[in-house]
Enzyme design. Structure first.
Site, PDB file in Angstrom:
ATOM      1  N   THR A   1      -4.990   6.875  -5.653  1.00  0.00           N
ATOM      2  CA  THR A   1      -4.420   5.826  -6.701  1.00  0.00           C
ATOM      3  C   THR A   1      -4.341   4.546  -5.939  1.00  0.00           C
ATOM      4  OG1 THR A   1      -2.295   6.515  -6.173  1.00  0.00           O
ATOM      5  CG2 THR A   1      -3.568   7.435  -8.219  1.00  0.00           C
ATOM      6  N   ASP A   2      -4.341   4.359  -4.689  1.00  0.00           N
ATOM      7  CA  ASP A   2      -3.977   3.275  -3.959  1.00  0.00           C
ATOM      8  C   ASP A   2      -4.981   2.301  -4.525  1.00  0.00           C
ATOM      9  OD1 ASP A   2      -1.733   4.227  -2.499  1.00  0.00           O
ATOM     10  OD2 ASP A   2      -3.083   4.530  -0.591  1.00  0.00           O
TER      11      ASP A   2
ATOM     12  N   THR B   1      -5.002  11.462  -3.148  1.00  0.00           N
ATOM     13  CA  THR B   1      -3.734  12.369  -3.247  1.00  0.00           C
ATOM     14  C   THR B   1      -4.238  13.652  -4.015  1.00  0.00           C
ATOM     15  OG1 THR B   1      -2.083  10.480  -2.784  1.00  0.00           O
ATOM     16  CG2 THR B   1      -1.336  12.377  -4.197  1.00  0.00           C
TER      17      THR B   1
END
Length: 367
Positions: free
Chosen positions: A102-103, A26
């Site tokens: 960040t997943d 992201t």
């Protein structure tokens, strides 16, 4: 091959040097059409967009390592990254920063922690708000991560996760909210420290380092994670168990499963390592409080390995790393016990990492 682009380079200066590895995510996502975003920004563009970075005097070297969503990173990617980070640190870098989606940070950071044998800081960061949105958090997170990577207070702490000006240990941090910029938390411990006024303030320390041997790249393993649910079906568990080399079971509460699953788990534990963790967000599995069929005491007696304070996601990463390193069954059980806080770290089967002074933690502790 990933390329390296120095932002500034002066061999005569004593300024700290940080190598930034960009993996996408992201933090690097934009859209040329105004529709959904995807990772398009280079690591160099991310670093160039950080306000105030040039004024720090820190030498920055940028490596475009991957450019993909965090969900698409692989065990092989992170293993290769760990080796590249070690090379950068051996080459004189003060610290390393990794930018990624960040997943998967709570898992990739823990794998990096297990593979990081050096005392220099290895810091992972990302962003919850992409650069097209108001108040995008990527630049601030990168700046905080770079400050952390150059701080002597961060040495000897393994891999750290830095977002929203908080510094977390990779072994304890988890993503707790799908959209909040304050999503990363360490429920059992709290953060190690903060980045305040461009300075690293550590309030806590990682008590010890537990590195694993270098994985065998030729070894292919599959480790499953089965979360126990109300009135669970033994057939589902059995189907998963036949296709994996190791299994983590995320049980109820302190490590409980329905009695109907006990025979299946017993059979699986005779063939492969089965780690028993808790599906609750915080707290450990126990070892001898409950004694009914399907309780933690019953399952441990049947060969399951208690995870202690290890979250199921972390337990899966550890088990896979151990299998890739061709650890023996007893070494696996001992390592999980040490990593989960159920045994003293001195039982860790492999040499300890270096402390902040470059000395072996184990030899220093036992001296």
């Amino acid at each position: 091959m990933p390329g390296r682009t120095p932002v500034s380079s002066n061999p005569t200066t004593s300024a700290p040097r940080v190598v930034v590895f960009g993996l996408g995510g992201t933090i690097a996502m934009t859209s040329s059409t105004g529709d959904a975003v995807s990772p398009t920004l280079s690591a160099q563009q991310l670093v160039d967009a950080v306000p105030g970075l040039a004024a720090t005097g820190i030498d920055i070297e940028v490596v475009e390592f991957r450019r993909c969503p965090g969900a698409s990173l692989t065990f092989a990617d992170i293993t290769e990254l760990a080796a590249a980070a070690a090379d950068a640190l051996a080459g004189g870098a003060t610290g390393v920063v990794v930018t990624q989606g960040t997943d998967t940070i709570e898992e990739t950071a823990y794998l990096l922690d297990l593979l990081h044998h050096r005392p220099e800081p290895l810091v992972v960061t990302g962003a919850m708000r992409n650069p097209t949105l108001a108040s995008a958090d990527g630049p601030a997170n990168i700046l905080a991560a770079i400050h952390t990577a150059t701080s002597p207070h961060a040495r000897g702490q393994g891999c750290l996760v830095v977002l929203a000006d908080e510094i977390h240990a990779a072994r304890w941090v988890t993503k707790t909210h799908s959209t909040s910029a304050a999503t990363f938390r360490s429920p059992d411990t709290g953060p190690l420290g903060y980045v305040l006024e461009d300075a690293v303030r550590m309030l806590n320390r990682v008590p010890h380092r537990l590195p694993v041997p270098v994985p065998n790249p030729a070894r292919q393993t599959t480790v499953g994670l089965h979360t126990i649910t109300f009135d669970d079906d033994p057939a589902l568990l059995a189907a998963v168990g036949t296709r994996v080399d190791g299994l983590v079971v995320a049980g109820f509460g302190v490590g409980h499963v329905p009695e109907s699953l006990v025979d299946t788990l017993t059979t699986l534990a005779e063939r492969i390592p089965v780690v028993l963790a808790s599906r609750t967000p915080a707290g450990p599995t126990l070892t001898h409080t409950y004694g009914f069929p399907g309780s933690e005491q019953d399952l441990i007696a049947r060969g399951l390995i208690p995870a202690g304070w290890l979250h199921p996601y972390k337990a899966r990463i550890l088990l896979r790393a151990l299998l890739h390193a061709e650890a023996k069954p007893q070494e696996i059980a001992t390592a999980v016990a040490a990593a989960g806080g159920l045994a003293d770290f001195t039982v860790w089967p492999w040499p300890a990492a270096l402390d902040s002074n470059g000395h072996s933690e184990r030899s220093t502790t036992n001296a």
